[in-house]
Design a protein around this motif. Structure first.
Motif, PDB file in Angstrom:
ATOM      1  N   GLU A  11      88.381  21.952 -73.883  1.00  0.00           N
ATOM      2  CA  GLU A  11      88.426  20.556 -74.303  1.00  0.00           C
ATOM      3  C   GLU A  11      87.055  20.019 -74.683  1.00  0.00           C
ATOM      4  O   GLU A  11      86.954  19.006 -75.378  1.00  0.00           O
ATOM      5  CB  GLU A  11      88.977  19.664 -73.186  1.00  0.00           C
ATOM      6  N   GLN A  12      86.000  20.676 -74.223  1.00  0.00           N
ATOM      7  CA  GLN A  12      84.655  20.132 -74.363  1.00  0.00           C
ATOM      8  C   GLN A  12      83.751  20.910 -75.302  1.00  0.00           C
ATOM      9  O   GLN A  12      82.724  20.383 -75.739  1.00  0.00           O
ATOM     10  CB  GLN A  12      83.976  20.082 -72.986  1.00  0.00           C
ATOM     11  N   ILE A  13      84.098  22.156 -75.582  1.00  0.00           N
ATOM     12  CA  ILE A  13      83.163  23.046 -76.262  1.00  0.00           C
ATOM     13  C   ILE A  13      83.901  23.804 -77.353  1.00  0.00           C
ATOM     14  O   ILE A  13      85.014  24.304 -77.132  1.00  0.00           O
ATOM     15  CB  ILE A  13      82.528  24.036 -75.261  1.00  0.00           C
ATOM     16  N   HIS A 296      82.868  24.695 -62.807  1.00  0.00           N
ATOM     17  CA  HIS A 296      82.948  24.009 -64.091  1.00  0.00           C
ATOM     18  C   HIS A 296      81.923  22.883 -64.128  1.00  0.00           C
ATOM     19  O   HIS A 296      82.139  21.817 -63.551  1.00  0.00           O
ATOM     20  CB  HIS A 296      84.363  23.442 -64.295  1.00  0.00           C
ATOM     21  N   HIS A 297      80.809  23.140 -64.772  1.00  0.00           N
ATOM     22  CA  HIS A 297      79.851  22.066 -65.056  1.00  0.00           C
ATOM     23  C   HIS A 297      80.458  21.226 -66.162  1.00  0.00           C
ATOM     24  O   HIS A 297      80.729  21.727 -67.266  1.00  0.00           O
ATOM     25  CB  HIS A 297      78.508  22.643 -65.486  1.00  0.00           C
ATOM     26  N   VAL A 298      80.670  19.938 -65.899  1.00  0.00           N
ATOM     27  CA  VAL A 298      81.460  19.115 -66.813  1.00  0.00           C
ATOM     28  C   VAL A 298      80.693  18.654 -68.043  1.00  0.00           C
ATOM     29  O   VAL A 298      81.224  17.895 -68.860  1.00  0.00           O
ATOM     30  CB  VAL A 298      82.071  17.896 -66.080  1.00  0.00           C
ATOM     31  N   GLY A 299      79.466  19.119 -68.224  1.00  0.00           N
ATOM     32  CA  GLY A 299      78.715  18.794 -69.433  1.00  0.00           C
ATOM     33  C   GLY A 299      79.082  19.704 -70.587  1.00  0.00           C
ATOM     34  O   GLY A 299      79.671  20.771 -70.408  1.00  0.00           O
ATOM     35  N   GLN A 300      78.700  19.298 -71.779  1.00  0.00           N
ATOM     36  CA  GLN A 300      78.994  20.099 -72.964  1.00  0.00           C
ATOM     37  C   GLN A 300      77.923  21.143 -73.250  1.00  0.00           C
ATOM     38  O   GLN A 300      78.201  22.147 -73.904  1.00  0.00           O
ATOM     39  CB  GLN A 300      79.177  19.177 -74.174  1.00  0.00           C
ATOM     40  N   GLU A 301      76.715  20.914 -72.780  1.00  0.00           N
ATOM     41  CA  GLU A 301      75.653  21.908 -72.933  1.00  0.00           C
ATOM     42  C   GLU A 301      75.621  22.769 -71.676  1.00  0.00           C
ATOM     43  O   GLU A 301      75.247  22.302 -70.597  1.00  0.00           O
ATOM     44  CB  GLU A 301      74.290  21.229 -73.153  1.00  0.00           C
ATOM     45  N   GLN A 302      76.002  24.027 -71.801  1.00  0.00           N
ATOM     46  CA  GLN A 302      76.204  24.885 -70.634  1.00  0.00           C
ATOM     47  C   GLN A 302      74.992  25.757 -70.274  1.00  0.00           C
ATOM     48  O   GLN A 302      74.841  26.150 -69.111  1.00  0.00           O
ATOM     49  CB  GLN A 302      77.407  25.794 -70.888  1.00  0.00           C
ATOM     50  N   LYS A 303      74.140  26.074 -71.215  1.00  0.00           N
ATOM     51  CA  LYS A 303      73.076  27.042 -70.951  1.00  0.00           C
ATOM     52  C   LYS A 303      72.164  26.628 -69.783  1.00  0.00           C
ATOM     53  O   LYS A 303      71.876  27.462 -68.908  1.00  0.00           O
ATOM     54  CB  LYS A 303      72.240  27.285 -72.207  1.00  0.00           C
ATOM     55  N   PRO A 304      71.679  25.386 -69.710  1.00  0.00           N
ATOM     56  CA  PRO A 304      70.822  25.039 -68.571  1.00  0.00           C
ATOM     57  C   PRO A 304      71.531  25.214 -67.231  1.00  0.00           C
ATOM     58  O   PRO A 304      70.930  25.691 -66.254  1.00  0.00           O
ATOM     59  CB  PRO A 304      70.463  23.571 -68.835  1.00  0.00           C
ATOM     60  N   PHE A 305      72.798  24.834 -67.173  1.00  0.00           N
ATOM     61  CA  PHE A 305      73.572  25.015 -65.947  1.00  0.00           C
ATOM     62  C   PHE A 305      73.730  26.492 -65.605  1.00  0.00           C
ATOM     63  O   PHE A 305      73.511  26.905 -64.455  1.00  0.00           O
ATOM     64  CB  PHE A 305      74.955  24.366 -66.109  1.00  0.00           C
ATOM     65  N   ILE A 306      74.088  27.298 -66.584  1.00  0.00           N
ATOM     66  CA  ILE A 306      74.285  28.720 -66.327  1.00  0.00           C
ATOM     67  C   ILE A 306      72.994  29.356 -65.829  1.00  0.00           C
ATOM     68  O   ILE A 306      72.990  30.126 -64.854  1.00  0.00           O
ATOM     69  CB  ILE A 306      74.788  29.422 -67.603  1.00  0.00           C
ATOM     70  N   ASP A 307      71.883  29.018 -66.454  1.00  0.00           N
ATOM     71  CA  ASP A 307      70.601  29.588 -66.047  1.00  0.00           C
ATOM     72  C   ASP A 307      70.213  29.139 -64.639  1.00  0.00           C
ATOM     73  O   ASP A 307      69.808  29.951 -63.796  1.00  0.00           O
ATOM     74  CB  ASP A 307      69.506  29.190 -67.036  1.00  0.00           C
TER      75      ASP A 307
END
Length: 321
Positions: A11-13, A296-307
């Motif tokens: 839904e977000q990406i 599930h990080h609810v933001g649309q930009e996932q790379k900072p969260f994944i790192d």
């Protein structure tokens, strides 16, 4: 040992970016993944809804870990097509795919223009669909003109060597109690006041077997205000709860209903913190009760969260596990 997985939010990406994200998540140390399945996003601010069953083929081909998905058979998806699609994925990627069946939400199912059924009928239709999917996976030839779902000479030619387990997607104790009669495992999501524990208890008390999985909505950023801002922007429309989340029809309806949602209400449904150690503590507590957790990080930009979680959170969880 609890599995710590990554949630792929269609839904977000955009699906192309989400494919990059799930590959990155595996490289960062996540041990599995799961995927939503929507025709429409919850909010216009989210703005995406790739076709999950297409995306899963690419995601499983581009990764090496297990990826599961939720699916609502009965209206948007005829159970025979669900049986065929899931059997194909399981045949191509042995022991790497699972599916959790749920009763669905009007926002995704209304596109067929069929009547949105009352809750009890939706649950009965789900149970009927799950039985038909399992029979087709077992190699039965089915013609059926009764109940909620009809089939005519339905047969699945390509099936996996090992039966694909059918899990249940449950939110309430009532749905979990009913699912225990047919499911081979269950998944729920984190809820205010730890209500997800009540859902799990209802499943087990009713005799439900198999793995118990939890999808965790969280928000992380460099500061608490940033994390809260992400959660309010992206997830305010997702905290309404039943019956609204099941019966509203479009993202505009959800956005209107979420207009008065407070920061406090969002914080009850989303684990919000700028501190990786705090997230690790919350997740570790959930790991004491569930066999797999999908973050599930609810933001649309996932790379900072994944790192950040790959470097600072997952190592703590694996050590504790």
């Amino acid at each position: 040992m609890t599995t710590f997985g990554y949630h792929c939010s269609h839904e977000q990406i955009a699906p192309s970016q989400l494919l990059t994200d799930v590959q990155h998540a595996e490289q960062a140390g996540f041990e599995a993944a799961m995927s939503s399945d929507h025709f429409m996003p919850w909010s216009e601010k989210q703005g995406h809804s790739g076709f999950t069953l297409s995306w899963l083929g690419a995601a499983l081909a581009k990764t090496s870990f297990t990826i599961g998905s939720v699916c609502a058979p009965g209206q948007r998806y005829h159970p025979a097509l669900v049986a065929q699609a899931t059997a194909t994925l399981a045949e191509m990627f042995p022991e790497r795919y699972w599916v959790a069946l749920g009763a669905g939400q009007n926002m995704n199912e209304h596109v067929t223009a069929d009547k949105w059924l009352p809750q009890d009928d939706r649950r009965a239709r789900l149970e009927e669909s799950a039985g038909l999917i399992r029979r087709l996976h077992q190699g039965e030839w089915i013609t059926r003109h009764a109940g909620y779902v009809e089939l005519e000479d339905a047969y699945i030619y390509d099936r996996p060597d090992q039966m694909l387990p059918l899990y249940a997607a449950c939110i309430t104790p009532e749905s979990a109690q009913r699912a225990a009669a047919w499911a081979e495992g269950m998944i729920t999501l984190n809820q205010p006041d730890g209500a997800h524990h009540d859902t799990l208890k209802a499943y087990r008390d009713a005799g439900g077997e198999g793995p118990a999985m939890l999808q965790i909505h969280l928000s992380w950023a460099e500061t608490y205000d940033q994390a809260m801002g992400i959660a309010r922007d992206q997830w305010s429309a997702n905290v309404l709860g039943p019956p609204l989340d099941q019966d509203l029809g479009t993202p505009a309806h959800f956005d209107t209903a979420a207009g008065e949602v407070s920061a406090e209400t969002v914080a009850e449904a989303v684990w919000i913190s700028a501190a990786p150690d705090q997230h690790a503590e919350w997740i570790a507590e959930a790991a004491e009760h569930f066999d797999a957790l999908y973050l599930h990080h609810v933001g649309q930009e996932q790379k900072p969260f994944i790192d950040a979680f790959g470097e600072q959170v997952l190592p703590q969880l694996v050590r504790k596990g």
